[in-house]
Design an enzyme around this catalytic site. Sequence first.
Site, mmCIF file in Angstrom:
data_model
loop_
_atom_site.group_PDB
_atom_site.id
_atom_site.type_symbol
_atom_site.label_atom_id
_atom_site.label_comp_id
_atom_site.label_asym_id
_atom_site.label_seq_id
_atom_site.Cartn_x
_atom_site.Cartn_y
_atom_site.Cartn_z
ATOM 1 N N SER A 125 0.704 -1.068 -0.092
ATOM 2 C CA SER A 125 0.158 -0.094 -0.140
ATOM 3 C C SER A 125 0.898 1.205 0.048
ATOM 4 O O SER A 125 2.144 1.196 0.515
ATOM 5 C CB SER A 125 -0.819 0.081 1.320
ATOM 6 O OG SER A 125 -1.324 1.205 1.600
ATOM 7 N N TYR A 150 -2.510 -0.807 10.503
ATOM 8 C CA TYR A 150 -2.716 -1.427 9.139
ATOM 9 C C TYR A 150 -1.573 -1.154 8.330
ATOM 10 O O TYR A 150 -0.977 -2.043 7.677
ATOM 11 C CB TYR A 150 -4.023 -0.895 8.608
ATOM 12 C CG TYR A 150 -4.044 -1.176 7.024
ATOM 13 C CD1 TYR A 150 -4.102 -2.467 6.501
ATOM 14 C CD2 TYR A 150 -3.634 0.021 6.342
ATOM 15 C CE1 TYR A 150 -4.468 -2.515 5.004
ATOM 16 C CE2 TYR A 150 -3.830 -0.159 4.865
ATOM 17 C CZ TYR A 150 -4.045 -1.402 4.308
ATOM 18 O OH TYR A 150 -3.991 -1.470 2.880
ATOM 19 N N LEU A 201 -13.812 6.137 0.568
ATOM 20 C CA LEU A 201 -14.733 7.226 -0.244
ATOM 21 C C LEU A 201 -15.968 6.570 -0.708
ATOM 22 O O LEU A 201 -17.079 6.951 -0.787
ATOM 23 C CB LEU A 201 -14.216 8.340 -0.855
ATOM 24 C CG LEU A 201 -14.987 9.401 -1.581
ATOM 25 C CD1 LEU A 201 -15.610 10.166 -0.467
ATOM 26 C CD2 LEU A 201 -14.132 10.409 -2.264
#
Length: 339
Positions: A125, A150, A201
């Site tokens: 990520s 995370y 979102l």
Amino acid sequence: MKNILVTGGTGFIGSHTVVSLLKSGHQVVILDNLCNSSINILPRLKTITGQEIPFYQGDIRDREILRRIFAENRIDSVIHFAGLKAVGESVAEPMKYYDNNVSGSLVLAEEMARAGVFSIVFSSSATVYGDPGKVPYTEDMPLGDTTSPYGTSKSMVERILTDIQKADPRWSMILLRYFNPIGAHESGLIGEQPNGIPNNLLPYICQVASGRLPQLSVFGGDYPTPDGTGMRDYIHVMDLAEGHVAAMQAKSNVAGTHLLNLGSGRASSVLEIIRAFEAASGLTIPYEVKPRRAGDLACFYADPSYTKAQIGWQTQRDLAQMMEDSWRWVSNNPNGYDD
């Protein structure tokens, strides 16, 4: 043609990558514990691909099931998505995240080595960059201070895999740092399962659009951006899936640790996303601007040029298509895979 074990293969990104792998002529075996996905996706994957996909229900921390998979299938490479991904939950339950994401990845790597499989594509990520203070993000930036367990778990697994490769040069470690995946398969048959209050979102917008939530909360309207809302690099999940296939095909037989950004190189604001979704759906999305969330950055996006040079991949789908495909998925499946 390769035979690929996809951990977390019934999840959002994993399932779309399974479709891309099969479309590219590879064979696939899925391992998933279904903690954040649904068994109902399997017949949909068969409808899309025309193939029955071997599926094992189990956990990457379970050595017995991993050994059974490697004994029963000639696996050439692993694409590793399995892991927990809710930032807020990771802050509340860090041990759960380190156990699943870090310990699980280590068990997987150990069992791969035991089976003689030395190629892994890891779902990392952009959070591993922390806040480098400049954009765009390039692969040569140092790992930053992550803002959640995370993010830390992703950074830790990157370090672990890098160290394993240094100690044993047979390994190909492909670490894919991706940005904000949205959209859905163009068929409308698979997409992101709406479980609880969304963390990202677009699923939040989709739940408002489908009537599951009354309005959207926009966190921060006073950022130093053109419209005051946060800006992110959004990437269509099918572009992301194709990036995994391209990386695996280009690098799985090349020993070393390969760091690659998977992003579009463009940033879009929260309000731009809302307007694009409204244009695709014909709906109006009510929203309320709220204070910034701690740890949120004003703007970040990828520099995708190194990835393009290394594996010949770049994004193909624009924001309008991301919204059209998301809306098709949500309108056809308001309850996700539970319909």
